[in-house]
Design an enzyme around this catalytic site. Structure first.
Site, mmCIF file in Angstrom:
data_model
loop_
_atom_site.group_PDB
_atom_site.id
_atom_site.type_symbol
_atom_site.label_atom_id
_atom_site.label_comp_id
_atom_site.label_asym_id
_atom_site.label_seq_id
_atom_site.Cartn_x
_atom_site.Cartn_y
_atom_site.Cartn_z
ATOM 1 N N VAL A 13 3.944 -0.367 1.172
ATOM 2 C CA VAL A 13 4.252 0.169 2.626
ATOM 3 C C VAL A 13 5.482 -0.452 2.660
ATOM 4 O O VAL A 13 6.345 0.533 3.436
ATOM 5 C CB VAL A 13 3.450 -1.230 3.317
ATOM 6 C CG1 VAL A 13 3.338 -0.057 4.839
ATOM 7 C CG2 VAL A 13 2.207 -0.764 2.468
ATOM 8 N N ALA B 157 14.341 -7.960 4.144
ATOM 9 C CA ALA B 157 14.543 -8.656 3.587
ATOM 10 C C ALA B 157 13.119 -9.081 2.321
ATOM 11 O O ALA B 157 12.317 -8.338 2.829
ATOM 12 C CB ALA B 157 14.336 -9.736 4.412
ATOM 13 N N LYS C 291 -3.377 -8.002 9.352
ATOM 14 C CA LYS C 291 -4.609 -8.696 10.332
ATOM 15 C C LYS C 291 -4.729 -10.417 10.207
ATOM 16 O O LYS C 291 -4.568 -11.082 11.218
ATOM 17 C CB LYS C 291 -5.645 -7.762 9.627
ATOM 18 C CG LYS C 291 -6.072 -8.070 8.517
ATOM 19 C CD LYS C 291 -5.416 -6.723 8.185
ATOM 20 C CE LYS C 291 -5.332 -6.520 6.515
ATOM 21 N NZ LYS C 291 -4.726 -5.285 6.411
ATOM 22 N N GLU D 271 -0.836 -2.180 15.587
ATOM 23 C CA GLU D 271 -2.097 -0.358 14.648
ATOM 24 C C GLU D 271 -2.141 -0.673 13.585
ATOM 25 O O GLU D 271 -3.263 0.230 12.929
ATOM 26 C CB GLU D 271 -1.259 1.095 14.924
ATOM 27 C CG GLU D 271 -2.357 1.650 15.499
ATOM 28 C CD GLU D 271 -3.337 2.446 15.682
ATOM 29 O OE1 GLU D 271 -4.372 1.727 15.720
ATOM 30 O OE2 GLU D 271 -3.289 2.653 17.739
ATOM 31 N N GLY E 208 -6.258 0.862 8.886
ATOM 32 C CA GLY E 208 -5.425 1.592 8.397
ATOM 33 C C GLY E 208 -4.207 2.399 9.054
ATOM 34 O O GLY E 208 -3.615 2.044 10.249
ATOM 35 N N LYS F 212 -10.180 -8.047 10.962
ATOM 36 C CA LYS F 212 -10.055 -7.096 12.143
ATOM 37 C C LYS F 212 -10.845 -7.012 12.873
ATOM 38 O O LYS F 212 -10.629 -6.869 14.712
ATOM 39 C CB LYS F 212 -10.343 -5.509 10.977
ATOM 40 C CG LYS F 212 -8.542 -5.727 10.022
ATOM 41 C CD LYS F 212 -9.870 -4.637 8.758
ATOM 42 C CE LYS F 212 -8.661 -4.884 7.820
ATOM 43 N NZ LYS F 212 -9.329 -4.624 7.105
ATOM 44 N N GLY G 268 -3.790 1.919 2.158
ATOM 45 C CA GLY G 268 -2.331 2.723 1.172
ATOM 46 C C GLY G 268 -1.584 2.681 1.847
ATOM 47 O O GLY G 268 -0.915 2.540 3.017
#
Lengths: 435, 435
Positions: free
Chosen positions: B18, B47, B109, B133, B138, B209, B310
């Site tokens: 990500v 980082a 989460k 968000e 996702g 979640k 993803g």
């Protein structure tokens, strides 16, 4: 919250089904809303056409006025909610409200598709919010997701079922085998279609929403005139049946897309009936529901689904906008406005890429198929599937093309209609949402 | 926009799938993002755990540091993006970033479900945004719709398919008739499930979640411990088959609901497999896709659908949050924070209302049905459908109850298991999304 305790003054323009629901909830849910905003919301005026109309609404009688023009010019309003509809005087009232310091919440897609650029400029100049979640697909949150959630992504295409009336009619035609006229009559009887159904069945309502969706998705301005628009009045029971035979369903789609052309990116918006494969999420949107399907570069495929109209659903969207606008007024800021920084070219319908489904009645004799295939080839249109049905001395060809420019597809149809061996091109419909 | 031209400084904590995607898009789409924010975004630090790891990323080498703690304390950061994952040091890094003046965007989460109350309080105190968000479902925009679009409505229930791994596994079991073990192995082979699949298949990821969704929907705080959690490891091929026979499909649902009790409103959150009728929009969510279905008072039924995980989809959600946080930083405001004003009671799983689907192996002799029916009646549980299948000297009863309190249903099952005529209660699963 950087809010303070000053009550935020709200005025309502219009007190029909949506306005009544908004006023009722502003009053009934005052405590909850105050907590969500960080300051109380105070309903200070309701402009109506006729003061004598009896209303099922528990608010002080002195809130009502028939002078909307004076109400929006009070100078002490924080938020004006426009649910009058129509172009004028709604446009002038919104401009006056902004000039006099109020943020505006509207559900008026026709007005925004007509004067959006001017109104958003007025909001920008006044440093106030102009919010319109309720203008597209009723209660479905779509403005905020497109404008904010996807602000870091690149949207490629938006496919929407954004008119509940036409979706209901097409659904009835599909499930009950009704004709358009039968399904329309049923929709009118049930209140899903108006006595004059033109705006819905001719696609004008969907086209206004398509203009707004394209503007949000591609950071540009489109008006109703920029949207290619075909309604559903010529959708036949045969076409619906033909769609079913190929595992598809007929939907009225609002399609907004950005395409890279040799001259740079171009944005197109179009509304027309299309055959959608049952495997596509939009195919299962039934009855008067709406859905907006978004294809974006990073997020991939998203869909937003819900009721597209109705007093309470529309009021939900309006109230969400009121809360946001109130939070901003309390902090004396305003939210992200129209981002019309992208000065993109308009993609004409002829340059849109699509597939056609055609039903062609031909003479049943040797060589006909060759003649027809040659015309497709001449326009560079490739045939994906072809089915031939014999009908005595006639034959019927059912053809689905591969994707091609709409202009080439339309030109092919035009030529086919003039061929001696072709008796009729009895159905032409685009196919969307396939692979 | 009340923005100015000062570049907004962004630091990234973590550079996995990500993080890499976020850094790539911040760099590649710099012009577009600057226009959407109203000021340029400048990536000033990344980082990472190991500086020597080769990276496919076209950014200056001097941006990388292995000292995250020092990076978040620079004091000149506008936005810190946390995509490290895990509880610590992520939590401490976020607290330090907020204290040193940065807004924070996180996809974490597990951390929020553990320390959310504390972190949101830190954000509120620092007057900075803490956006997440990407932490739920996702790329699907769900935080903004719940928090802002529906801020004027009353949400009653949220049903989510929020874990792609388990949805993929259940989908394979449904369509291919695989066992759980077979489907899990396939999911691992394709990269949909991790080598240690515990967090997914035991429901922990979905439960985190669910805690966040319940907090957003009902303006309160829940932690992971408040969520009743059952995974899918005990879902049998028989149960999936049985669901199919009654026109349903097995899904792992995250359910958040607010119920009026004699003692006032109570909020419950639970994660468990459930049979969902095919007519429900959630039933058609296939493969690794996610969807969140919202039932609210005014808007009615809404659904949000898209890829649940993803690199690129998660990056899309992160970038949307970055743009919003940057707009706020440019205007020196912060958005609506956690609205934990509603101090509601927690609804224990026993008080949740649901239906049970039961498969009971019994002796095939006269009077058995009466004995069993009596036990249901004793707990006030009403039977909706009952099917009896003969199996030689045995018989099998397939029972779906009407809605009742989970405690009554569970107690009934407990008693049934102890009956002499009952050989086994071979399957127990809740039924949700029915009428």
């Amino acid at each position: 919250m950087n809010a303070h305790d000053r009550p935020l003054r709200v005025a309502l323009l219009g007190c029909g089904v949506v306005g009544t629901e908004v006023a009722r909830r502003l009053t009934r849910d005052a405590d909850e809303l105050a907590q969500r905003v960080g300051a109380p919301l105070e309903l200070v005026g309701i402009a109506v056409r006729n003061l004598d109309t009896p209303r099922d609404l528990d608010v002080p009688a002195e809130l009502f006025t028939d002078d909307a023009a004076a109400l929006v010019r009070r100078g002490d309003l924080d938020i004006v909610v426009e649910v009058v509809g129509g172009i004028e005087p709604a446009g002038d009232l919104i401009r006056a409200a902004l000039e006099h310091g109020a943020s505006v919440v509207t559900a008026n897609k026709a007005l925004l598709a007509d004067q959006g650029a001017d109104l958003f400029e007025a909001a920008d100049k006044a440093q106030r919010d102009l919010s319109f979640e309720a203008a597209i697909a009723g209660a479905i949150p779509i403005v905020r997701p497109l404008r904010e959630s996807l602000a870091g992504d690149r949207i490629r295409r938006v496919l929407g079922i954004v008119n509940g009336t036409t979706n209901y009619i097409l659904d009835q035609m599909t499930t009950l085998g009704q004709t358009f006229d039968e399904a329309l009559a049923e929709a009118q009887r049930l209140g899903y279609a108006e006595a004059d159904p033109t705006a819905d069945v001719e696609g004008h309502d969907a086209a206004a929403k398509a203009a707004l969706l394209a503007g949000l998705a591609f950071h540009t301005h489109l008006t109703l005139d920029d949207v290619h628009c075909e309604g559903i009045t010529s959708v036949t029971a045969d076409a619906v049946q033909s769609a079913a035979e190929m595992g598809s369903v007929v939907k009225l789609l609002a399609i907004c897309e950005q395409i890279d052309t040799p001259d740079g990116p171009a944005v197109g918006a179009r509304v027309h009936p299309a055959m959608v494969p049952l495997s596509h999420p939009l195919a299962s949107v039934r009855g008067a529901y709406n859905a907006v399907f978004v294809e974006s570069e990073a997020a991939g495929e998203l869909m937003f689904y819900g009721p597209g109209a109705g007093g309470a659903p529309t009021a939900s969207a309006v109230l969400g906008d009121i809360v946001s606008a109130a939070r901003n007024r309390a902090s004396d800021v305003f939210g992200p406005g129209e981002t019309s920084h992208a000065d993109v070219r308009l993609l004409p319908i002829g340059s849109a890429h699509t597939q056609y489904h055609l039903v062609i009645e031909v003479d049943d004799r040797a060589g006909v198929l060759a003649i027809i295939a040659q015309e497709f080839a001449r326009f560079g249109v490739s045939i994906k599937t072809l089915r031939q049905e014999g009908l005595g001395s006639d034959a019927r060809l059912i053809i689905v093309t591969h994707e091609a420019e709409d202009a080439s597809l339309a030109a092919t149809v035009e030529i086919l209609r003039g061929l001696e061996v072709v008796r009729d091109v009895s159905s032409v419909m685009r196919v969307e949402g396939g692979s």
